[in-house]
Design an enzyme around this catalytic site. Structure first.
Site, PDB file in Angstrom:
ATOM      1  N   LYS A 166     -14.057   0.413  -4.166  1.00 27.05           N
ATOM      2  CA  LYS A 166     -15.136   0.786  -3.240  1.00 27.05           C
ATOM      3  C   LYS A 166     -16.246   1.522  -3.977  1.00 27.05           C
ATOM      4  CE  LYS A 166     -12.238   1.329   0.858  1.00 27.05           C
ATOM      5  NZ  LYS A 166     -11.680   2.293   1.794  1.00 27.05           N
ATOM      6  N   GLU A 170       0.827  -1.203   0.000  1.00 20.13           N
ATOM      7  CA  GLU A 170       0.000   0.000   0.000  1.00 20.13           C
ATOM      8  C   GLU A 170       0.871   1.267   0.000  1.00 20.13           C
ATOM      9  OE1 GLU A 170      -4.268  -0.403   1.827  1.00 20.13           O
ATOM     10  OE2 GLU A 170      -3.032   0.682   3.256  1.00 20.13           O
ATOM     11  N   HIS A 202       7.356 -27.010  -1.197  1.00 21.35           N
ATOM     12  CA  HIS A 202       6.714 -28.146  -1.858  1.00 21.35           C
ATOM     13  C   HIS A 202       5.573 -27.703  -2.771  1.00 21.35           C
ATOM     14  CE1 HIS A 202       8.891 -31.153   0.637  1.00 21.35           C
ATOM     15  NE2 HIS A 202       9.033 -30.064   1.384  1.00 21.35           N
TER      16      HIS A 202
END
Ligand code: PA5
Length: 447
Positions: free
Chosen positions: A424, A289, A310
Site C-alpha cells: 500500500k 493472513e 485435470h
C-alpha cells in the site's frame, strides 16, 4: 442435527506416532489462552463468542434491511475487499442456485461484487451493466479508506446520484463500518445512510458472523438464523472443557502444525463441489493472513476437484512432496441427477447408468484420496453432512476457532496483518499521495 467431523486417519505415517497425543496438552492450553484473552492480539478476540452474542434484535434489523433492499433493487452490489467481502461471497456462492442470476423467476436480487480489485475493465463493465438497472449498494469497510472499495464506492455512488434523487440514493446505500471513526462513518453520518457496525475487536477476516457477512447473505435469500444456529452449536461443541478428541478445531490445529513441522509447508484445501470455490478463498485469507508472518506459516492453497485434477492433479500426485490436502467432503447433495442409459453406449458409460452423478463424484474423491496418500500427500478430511446454512455456520466457526488455536501453536499473533501495508505505501508513493513524497523518489529508482 449432525456435526461436522474431522478424519485424520490418512495422516498416519506422515507424522511421528503418538505426536498428536503429545501435542494435545499444548493445543488445549493455546485454546485456553484464547478464552483467557492472555495471548497476542487479545484485543481482537470479539469473534470468539460472536455466535452466542448476536441478539435476536440484531438479526431482525439485518433481515428488515435486507428485505428493504430486496424490494427496491434487482441488483445489490457488495463493495468490499478481503475480510469485508470474502465471507459473504463464500456463503452466498455455497448456498445459492449456481445459475440463479440467469433465471427470470428469481426471488432475490443478484448480488454482485465491487471494490475487490482495481481492474478498469471489470469496473467499466459493472457500471455499464448497472446504468439502466435498479440497484443498491452495501459498502463495507472497517477503515473506510481502503483504496479498492473506496474507488468502487465513489463510482457507484456517482452512478446512483445520476439515476435517483437524494432521498432515494439514501435509501439505496447501506454502510457497514467502524462505530465512530473513519471516512465511511463520516460520510454515512453526513448523508444519513443506514449503517451497521463492525465491532472494534473483530478483525475483517473474522467478521462473517457480523453484519459484514450477515447482511449480504440475507439479501441473497439465505436463512441467517440457521447460519447463526450452526455457528452457535459449533461454539458449544468446541468450547473449553470438550475433550481434545471430540474438539475438531483442536484436532485440526494440532495435525496441521505437526504436518508443517514434518516439512509439509503447503496446505491445499480441496473441494468436490464448485459451489465451495469461494469458501476456499475465504479460508485462504483466514489462514494466510493469520499465520504467514515472522517467516513462518503454512501456505494456504486451494483446488476445485475434479476440475483441477485435470490441471493440478499431476503436480499434486508427483511434484515436490511438501504438501498436504484438507478435503471438504459434502456427504449428501441437495438435488438428485441420474446418469441415463444410452443404446449405443459409444462413451462406454452404461456401466454407471442409473447411478447418481454424486456417486461418481464420491468415487473420484475416494480414488483420489488413496492415490494422493500413496503419492506421499497426507490427507485430512472434513465431513460436512449437507450444504445448508446450518452446516456452513458450523464450518465457519470451526475454521475460525481452529485458526486462532493454530496460530498460537505456531507461535505468531494470528490477529494482526502488518505485512499487508508494504504494497500500500509503495502504491501511494507511486501515485503521488500527499505525505509520501520522500518514498516516491526511492521507489522510482528501484523500478
Ligand atoms: O482481514 C482484514 O483485516 C483485511 O482483509 C481487511 O478486511 C481488508 O483489508 C479490508 O479492510 P477494510 O474493511 O478496512 O476496508
Amino acid at each position: 442435527m449432525q456435526k461436522i467431523t474431522i478424519d485424520i486417519s490418512k495422516t498416519a505415517g506422515f507424522i511421528p506416532d503418538g505426536a498428536v497425543l503429545k501435542l494435545e496438552k499444548d493445543v488445549l492450553a493455546q485454546q485456553q489462552k484464547l478464552h483467557d484473552k492472555s495471548g497476542a492480539g487479545n484485543d481482537f478476540l470479539g469473534w470468539l463468542n460472536l455466535p452466542s452474542a448476536i441478539t435476536a434484535s440484531e438479526i431482525k434489523t439485518i433481515k428488515e434491511t435486507a428485505a428493504r433492499l430486496k424490494s427496491k433493487a434487482d441488483f445489490v452490489v457488495v463493495v468490499g475487499i478481503g475480510g469485508s467481502y470474502l465471507g459473504a461471497r463464500a456463503v452466498i456462492d455455497a448456498l445459492s442456485d449456481s445459475f440463479d442470476h440467469l433465471r427470470t423467476n428469481r426471488q432475490n436480487p443478484v448480488v454482485l461484487y465491487a471494490g475487490q480489485n482495481i481492474g478498469e475493465d471489470y469496473t467499466y463493465e459493472l457500471l455499464d451493466l448497472l446504468k439502466d438497472k435498479s440497484f443498491a449498494v452495501v459498502v463495507i469497510s472497517k477503515s473506510g479508506t481502503t483504496t479498492e472499495p473506496a474507488i468502487a464506492f465513489r463510482l457507484l455512488k456517482e452512478l446512483l446520484e445520476k439515476k435517483y434523487n437524494t432521498a432515494e440514493v439514501k435509501e439505496r446505500i447501506v454502510a457497514i463500518t467502524d462505530e465512530s471513526k473513519g471516512a465511511l462513518r463520516t460520510l454515512a453520518t453526513r448523508e444519513g445512510y443506514q449503517t451497521f457496525v463492525i465491532p472494534d475487536d473483530v478483525g475483517g477476516r473474522f467478521s462473517v458472523l457480523t453484519p459484514v457477512g450477515l447482511l449480504p447473505i440475507a439479501i441473497a435469500g439465505i436463512d441467517i438464523d440457521k447460519l447463526v444456529e450452526g455457528a452457535r452449536d459449533m461454539e458449544k461443541t468446541i468450547a473449553p472443557g470438550t475433550p481434545f478428541s471430540e474438539n475438531p478445531a483442536a484436532v485440526y490445529a494440532a495435525v496441521r502444525n505437526l504436518l508443517y513441522q514434518s516439512g509439509k509447508t503447503t496446505e491445499i484445501l480441496v473441494n468436490y463441489q464448485p459451489k465451495l470455490h469461494f469458501l476456499a478463498e475465504w479460508w485462504k485469507q483466514l489462514y494466510g493472513e493469520s499465520e504467514g508472518k515472522e517467516n513462518k506459516g503454512i501456505f494456504p492453497a486451494a483446488v476445485d476437484f475434479t476440475t483441477d485434477l485435470h490441471s493440478m492433479g499431476q503436480w499434486i500426485q508427483e511434484g515436490e512432496r511438501n504438501i498436504f490436502e484438507t478435503v471438504l467432503s459434502v456427504e449428501k447433495p441437495n438435488h438428485k441427477v441420474l446418469i441415463p442409459s444410452d443404446k449405443d453406449d459409444l462413451d462406454k458409460l452404461n456401466y454407471i447408468a442409473g447411478k447418481r452423478v454424486d456417486e461418481v463424484n464420491k468415487m473420484a474423491e475416494l480414488g483420489t484420496l488413496v492415490a494422493h496418500v500413496d503419492g506421499g500427500v497426507p490427507n485430512i478430511r472434513i465431513v460436512i453432512p449437507e450444504l445448508t446454512a446450518y452446516y456452513l455456520g458450523q464450518l465457519i466457526f470451526f475454521f475460525e476457532k481452529a485458526c486462532g488455536i493454530s496460530g498460537y501453536v505456531l507461535g505468531v499473533n494470528p490477529f494482526d496483518q502488518p505485512g499487508v501495508e508494504a504494497y500500500k505505501s509503495n502504491m501511494f508513493a507511486l501515485l503521488g499521495k500527499p505525505g509520501f513524497e520522500k518514498e516516491t523518489e526511492a521507489i522510482r529508482k528501484r523500478l
